[in-house]
Design a protein around this motif. Structure first.
Motif, PDB file in Angstrom:
ATOM      1  N   VAL A 273       0.833  -1.207   0.000  1.00  0.00           N
ATOM      2  CA  VAL A 273       0.000   0.000   0.000  1.00  0.00           C
ATOM      3  C   VAL A 273       0.862   1.249   0.000  1.00  0.00           C
ATOM      4  CG1 VAL A 273      -1.638   1.322   1.390  1.00  0.00           C
ATOM      5  CG2 VAL A 273      -2.012  -1.109   1.011  1.00  0.00           C
ATOM      6  N   LYS A 274       1.978   1.215   0.728  1.00  0.00           N
ATOM      7  CA  LYS A 274       2.887   2.359   0.743  1.00  0.00           C
ATOM      8  C   LYS A 274       3.481   2.603  -0.632  1.00  0.00           C
ATOM      9  CE  LYS A 274       4.179   2.323   5.613  1.00  0.00           C
ATOM     10  NZ  LYS A 274       5.280   2.166   6.619  1.00  0.00           N
ATOM     11  N   VAL A 275       3.862   1.483  -1.362  1.00  0.00           N
ATOM     12  CA  VAL A 275       4.405   1.616  -2.729  1.00  0.00           C
ATOM     13  C   VAL A 275       3.351   2.230  -3.641  1.00  0.00           C
ATOM     14  CG1 VAL A 275       5.248   0.333  -4.729  1.00  0.00           C
ATOM     15  CG2 VAL A 275       6.068  -0.246  -2.437  1.00  0.00           C
ATOM     16  N   ASN A 276       2.117   1.740  -3.558  1.00  0.00           N
ATOM     17  CA  ASN A 276       1.029   2.295  -4.371  1.00  0.00           C
ATOM     18  C   ASN A 276       0.792   3.761  -4.043  1.00  0.00           C
ATOM     19  OD1 ASN A 276       0.590  -0.179  -5.614  1.00  0.00           O
ATOM     20  ND2 ASN A 276      -0.951  -0.817  -4.109  1.00  0.00           N
ATOM     21  N   SER A 277       0.902   4.090  -2.782  1.00  0.00           N
ATOM     22  CA  SER A 277       0.706   5.481  -2.389  1.00  0.00           C
ATOM     23  C   SER A 277       1.784   6.374  -2.976  1.00  0.00           C
ATOM     24  CB  SER A 277       0.706   5.578  -0.858  1.00  0.00           C
ATOM     25  OG  SER A 277       0.583   6.921  -0.451  1.00  0.00           O
ATOM     26  N   GLU A 278       3.042   5.920  -2.956  1.00  0.00           N
ATOM     27  CA  GLU A 278       4.128   6.707  -3.538  1.00  0.00           C
ATOM     28  C   GLU A 278       3.948   6.848  -5.050  1.00  0.00           C
ATOM     29  OE1 GLU A 278       7.645   4.717  -2.358  1.00  0.00           O
ATOM     30  OE2 GLU A 278       7.491   5.319  -0.221  1.00  0.00           O
ATOM     31  N   SER A 279       3.567   5.745  -5.745  1.00  0.00           N
ATOM     32  CA  SER A 279       3.328   5.818  -7.195  1.00  0.00           C
ATOM     33  C   SER A 279       2.188   6.765  -7.505  1.00  0.00           C
ATOM     34  CB  SER A 279       3.020   4.409  -7.736  1.00  0.00           C
ATOM     35  OG  SER A 279       4.113   3.539  -7.496  1.00  0.00           O
ATOM     36  N   GLY A 280       1.115   6.705  -6.729  1.00  0.00           N
ATOM     37  CA  GLY A 280      -0.015   7.615  -6.934  1.00  0.00           C
ATOM     38  C   GLY A 280       0.400   9.061  -6.759  1.00  0.00           C
ATOM     39  N   GLN A 281       1.254   9.338  -5.771  1.00  0.00           N
ATOM     40  CA  GLN A 281       1.721  10.708  -5.564  1.00  0.00           C
ATOM     41  C   GLN A 281       2.554  11.185  -6.760  1.00  0.00           C
ATOM     42  OE1 GLN A 281       3.778  10.683  -1.862  1.00  0.00           O
ATOM     43  NE2 GLN A 281       1.897  10.550  -0.612  1.00  0.00           N
ATOM     44  N   LYS A 282       3.440  10.295  -7.282  1.00  0.00           N
ATOM     45  CA  LYS A 282       4.227  10.668  -8.479  1.00  0.00           C
ATOM     46  C   LYS A 282       3.307  10.906  -9.669  1.00  0.00           C
ATOM     47  CE  LYS A 282       8.450   8.258  -7.074  1.00  0.00           C
ATOM     48  NZ  LYS A 282       9.417   7.175  -7.409  1.00  0.00           N
ATOM     49  N   ALA A 283       2.323  10.018  -9.894  1.00  0.00           N
ATOM     50  CA  ALA A 283       1.380  10.195 -11.015  1.00  0.00           C
ATOM     51  C   ALA A 283       0.620  11.511 -10.866  1.00  0.00           C
ATOM     52  CB  ALA A 283       0.409   9.015 -11.061  1.00  0.00           C
ATOM     53  N   ALA A 284       0.254  11.858  -9.639  1.00  0.00           N
ATOM     54  CA  ALA A 284      -0.439  13.128  -9.414  1.00  0.00           C
ATOM     55  C   ALA A 284       0.470  14.302  -9.752  1.00  0.00           C
ATOM     56  CB  ALA A 284      -0.901  13.203  -7.952  1.00  0.00           C
ATOM     57  N   GLN A 285       1.779  14.177  -9.432  1.00  0.00           N
ATOM     58  CA  GLN A 285       2.718  15.251  -9.775  1.00  0.00           C
ATOM     59  C   GLN A 285       2.856  15.390 -11.289  1.00  0.00           C
ATOM     60  OE1 GLN A 285       6.312  14.252  -7.714  1.00  0.00           O
ATOM     61  NE2 GLN A 285       5.443  14.711  -5.661  1.00  0.00           N
ATOM     62  N   PHE A 286       2.990  14.233 -11.995  1.00  0.00           N
ATOM     63  CA  PHE A 286       3.074  14.290 -13.464  1.00  0.00           C
ATOM     64  C   PHE A 286       1.805  14.886 -14.060  1.00  0.00           C
ATOM     65  CE2 PHE A 286       6.121  10.446 -13.239  1.00  0.00           C
ATOM     66  CZ  PHE A 286       7.195  11.297 -13.037  1.00  0.00           C
ATOM     67  N   ALA A 287       0.660  14.497 -13.531  1.00  0.00           N
ATOM     68  CA  ALA A 287      -0.610  15.039 -14.045  1.00  0.00           C
ATOM     69  C   ALA A 287      -0.684  16.542 -13.834  1.00  0.00           C
ATOM     70  CB  ALA A 287      -1.779  14.338 -13.344  1.00  0.00           C
ATOM     71  N   GLU A 288      -0.218  17.004 -12.708  1.00  0.00           N
ATOM     72  CA  GLU A 288      -0.218  18.445 -12.447  1.00  0.00           C
ATOM     73  C   GLU A 288       0.700  19.164 -13.436  1.00  0.00           C
ATOM     74  OE1 GLU A 288       0.902  18.923  -8.434  1.00  0.00           O
ATOM     75  OE2 GLU A 288      -1.051  18.273  -7.608  1.00  0.00           O
ATOM     76  N   ASN A 403      -7.052  19.675 -21.780  1.00  0.00           N
ATOM     77  CA  ASN A 403      -6.811  20.259 -20.453  1.00  0.00           C
ATOM     78  C   ASN A 403      -7.837  19.754 -19.439  1.00  0.00           C
ATOM     79  OD1 ASN A 403      -5.746  21.804 -18.468  1.00  0.00           O
ATOM     80  ND2 ASN A 403      -6.583  23.747 -19.185  1.00  0.00           N
ATOM     81  N   HIS A 404      -9.126  19.704 -19.885  1.00  0.00           N
ATOM     82  CA  HIS A 404     -10.172  19.211 -18.989  1.00  0.00           C
ATOM     83  C   HIS A 404      -9.915  17.750 -18.599  1.00  0.00           C
ATOM     84  CE1 HIS A 404     -14.087  18.955 -17.134  1.00  0.00           C
ATOM     85  NE2 HIS A 404     -14.387  17.885 -17.880  1.00  0.00           N
ATOM     86  N   THR A 405      -9.505  16.964 -19.629  1.00  0.00           N
ATOM     87  CA  THR A 405      -9.228  15.545 -19.369  1.00  0.00           C
ATOM     88  C   THR A 405      -8.035  15.391 -18.432  1.00  0.00           C
ATOM     89  OG1 THR A 405     -10.094  14.971 -21.564  1.00  0.00           O
ATOM     90  CG2 THR A 405      -8.725  13.322 -20.436  1.00  0.00           C
ATOM     91  N   ILE A 406      -6.996  16.241 -18.680  1.00  0.00           N
ATOM     92  CA  ILE A 406      -5.810  16.158 -17.828  1.00  0.00           C
ATOM     93  C   ILE A 406      -6.174  16.555 -16.398  1.00  0.00           C
ATOM     94  CG2 ILE A 406      -3.549  17.188 -17.385  1.00  0.00           C
ATOM     95  CD1 ILE A 406      -3.160  17.313 -20.416  1.00  0.00           C
ATOM     96  N   HIS A 407      -7.058  17.589 -16.272  1.00  0.00           N
ATOM     97  CA  HIS A 407      -7.517  17.976 -14.930  1.00  0.00           C
ATOM     98  C   HIS A 407      -8.208  16.805 -14.230  1.00  0.00           C
ATOM     99  CE1 HIS A 407      -6.704  22.165 -14.103  1.00  0.00           C
ATOM    100  NE2 HIS A 407      -6.942  22.469 -15.394  1.00  0.00           N
ATOM    101  N   LYS A 408      -9.082  16.123 -14.973  1.00  0.00           N
ATOM    102  CA  LYS A 408      -9.754  14.959 -14.394  1.00  0.00           C
ATOM    103  C   LYS A 408      -8.739  13.885 -13.989  1.00  0.00           C
ATOM    104  CE  LYS A 408     -14.279  15.367 -16.620  1.00  0.00           C
ATOM    105  NZ  LYS A 408     -15.248  14.698 -17.521  1.00  0.00           N
ATOM    106  N   VAL A 409      -7.755  13.662 -14.903  1.00  0.00           N
ATOM    107  CA  VAL A 409      -6.741  12.651 -14.591  1.00  0.00           C
ATOM    108  C   VAL A 409      -5.943  13.055 -13.345  1.00  0.00           C
ATOM    109  CG1 VAL A 409      -4.615  11.560 -15.427  1.00  0.00           C
ATOM    110  CG2 VAL A 409      -6.574  11.824 -16.970  1.00  0.00           C
ATOM    111  N   ALA A 410      -5.617  14.374 -13.275  1.00  0.00           N
ATOM    112  CA  ALA A 410      -4.860  14.846 -12.101  1.00  0.00           C
ATOM    113  C   ALA A 410      -5.693  14.696 -10.831  1.00  0.00           C
ATOM    114  CB  ALA A 410      -4.461  16.307 -12.308  1.00  0.00           C
ATOM    115  N   GLN A 411      -6.994  15.058 -10.959  1.00  0.00           N
ATOM    116  CA  GLN A 411      -7.867  14.926  -9.784  1.00  0.00           C
ATOM    117  C   GLN A 411      -7.993  13.472  -9.357  1.00  0.00           C
ATOM    118  OE1 GLN A 411     -11.725  16.613 -10.371  1.00  0.00           O
ATOM    119  NE2 GLN A 411     -12.381  16.244  -8.239  1.00  0.00           N
TER     120      GLN A 411
END
Length: 506
Positions: A273-288, A403-411
């Motif tokens: 779960v910690k690994v998934n959490s770190e990957s999710g945080q990185k994906a959120a940074q890339f999406a931003e 942009n809207h899609t990327i916003h959704k992906v980031a969210q």
């Protein structure tokens, strides 16, 4: 309410049993004290009123008689010395009578005695002056006149006063006798009350003692029966508790092993779960970052659309200018034709002007052709600009959608990251709870061992309680029942059932 409950117990009844004789003694003491107090009051009355009143009454009667005797002795005396002696004695009797009367007035009196004493005071106020006159006559040597005053003036009053003094003395003696009878009746009444209180107290004490003994015997018998039954129940319950504690100890051992395995699995899940959490945080940074790049591209497209719009506006202005040039060339061509016509009319003189007009017409025609070419180019450029504007607008819409899609992906990436964090926190809490549960299981296992030991001790105490019950039965009935009990099994086996399990909390 508390005192009523307290006297229902053994201590209260024994205290009450002891209190009743003391209460009877206290009543006897009180009644005897009342009688003695009344007798003491009567004695004080006798010492302070009755005796002194009779004494002073007798003194007044004695001094009245002595006064007459001393005056008569002085009258019949042979010598002046004897006369003087008797006169001195007479004056002493007058003084003694006054002193006795004064002392009597100090004694409390009232009613009949006060009335008689008032009469005596009046009579003495008449007799005293006559006695003093007789004494004065004797001093001057007039014995005959002194005798005459004594016989005719003093003696009648003195006789009446003696009767009053006798009456007062008799009345005082009668009052003393009445008080003595009252004291005797009071003594008899006090003795009777003391006798009755003693008899009643004795009867009440004996009856209450019998009742208390019977009641205590009943209560102790009931308590002994209850203790006997309860001790048997406790012994049976201790055996069941011992068996149950052994089962609980075995179950606690198995539960501790299962919890240890569960905690190990939870540690692995927590790592994933910690690994998934770190990957999710990185994906959120890339999406931003993608959102920022898309917003920047959309801004550039909007700038391009704005520039294309400005170019399209400029091309429209150029078309208007070219149209104006075309109109001017058309007017110039007409003017050149008119000039040619006028030059032809002028003949030879207008030939040079005709050549100029022809050149101007040609120039206007060339201008029209050039303007037309320019207009065609401008028109084509305008069409291309419009096409480019539409493409840029469509690109802008595409960028907005992206942009809207990327916003959704980031969210969604942020939500996934947050959910992963919460999941990691939940798993960590579950892991801690499992560790606590494992600790509690170990504590329960140890407690089960202690309960088993306590059950064995309780069984021993129950046997001891049965021995106490047997002793109480022997005290009450004089007979003792034998106590039989089965001791619980040894705890050596149960002491090794639960083993300590150490779990490392992540």
């Amino acid at each position: 309410m508390f005192s009523a409950r307290w006297f229902k117990g053994i201590r209260g009844k024994l205290l009450l049993l002891v209190t009743i004789p003391f209460a009877v003694i206290a009543v006897l003491y009180y009644e005897a004290g009342q009688g003695i107090s009344a007798l003491q009051k009567s004695l004080n009355q006798a010492n302070l009123v009755r005796g002194p009143s009779i004494n002073y009454t007798g003194k007044m009667a004695k001094e009245s008689e002595s006064l007459q005797r001393y005056v008569l002795n002085a009258v019949t005396a042979k010598s002046e010395e004897d006369t003087h002696t008797e006169i001195t004695k007479a004056l002493g009797s007058i003084e003694a009578f006054d002193k006795a009367m004064e002392e009597y007035e100090k004694i409390p009196h009232g009613g009949a005695t006060a009335a008689i004493f008032g009469d005596i005071i009046k009579l003495w106020s008449q007799a005293k002056p006559t006695a003093q006159v007789a004494v004065e006559k004797l001093r001057t040597g007039n014995k005959v006149q002194a005798h005459d005053v004594l016989e005719n003036q003093y003696r009648p009053v003195a006789t009446e006063m003696s009767k009053k003094l006798q009456e007062l003395s008799d009345l005082r003696l009668k009052l003393m006798l009445d008080d003595s009878n009252t004291d005797a009746a009071l003594i008899a009444q006090t003795e009777q009350i003391v006798d009755w209180v003693g008899v009643i107290g004795l009867v009440v004490s004996v009856a209450f003692s019998a009742w208390v003994i019977h009641n205590l015997n009943s209560q102790l018998s009931a308590a002994v029966n209850a203790l006997s039954e309860n001790s048997s129940n406790i012994l049976h319950a201790s055996k069941q508790l011992y068996a149950t504690s052994e089962q609980v100890a075995e179950g606690s051992t198995e539960s501790a092993a299962s919890i240890e395995e569960t905690v190990a699995s939870l540690e692995e899940v927590n790592s994933m779960v910690k690994v998934n959490s770190e990957s999710g945080q990185k994906a959120a940074q890339f999406a931003e970052e993608a959102v920022r790049q898309a917003e920047r591209g959309q801004a550039e497209i909007e700038k391009l659309i704005h520039a294309m719009a400005e170019i399209e506006g400029s091309s429209k202005q150029i078309q208007d200018i070219i149209k104006m040039i075309d109109d001017i060339a058309f007017q110039t061509n007409i003017l050149s034709l008119n000039a040619t016509i006028e030059a032809a009319r002028a003949g030879e003189q207008g030939r040079g002007f005709s050549a100029v007009a022809e050149a101007v017409r040609k120039l206007s025609q060339d201008s029209v052709a050039a303007a037309q070419n320019i207009a065609d180019l401008i028109h084509k450029s305008s069409e291309k600009i419009q096409t480019g504007s539409r493409s840029a607008y469509e690109s802008s819409q595409v960028f907005k959608d992206i942009n809207h899609t990327i916003h959704k992906v980031a969210q969604m990436s942020q939500e996934v990251s947050q959910a992963s964090n919460e999941q990691a926190l939940g798993v960590d809490q579950i892991n801690k709870a499992m560790n606590q549960l494992d600790t509690s299981t170990q504590v329960n296992s140890a407690a089960s061992e202690e309960v088993a030991v306590s059950a064995q001790e309780l069984s021993s105490q129950a046997v001891g309680l049965q021995n106490v019950v047997a002793t109480l039965e022997q005290i009450l009935d004089g007979r003792r029942h034998e106590v039989h009990s089965d001791a619980p099994v040894s705890l050596k086996k149960s002491l090794t059932l639960a083993r300590p399990i150490l779990v490392k909390a992540s």
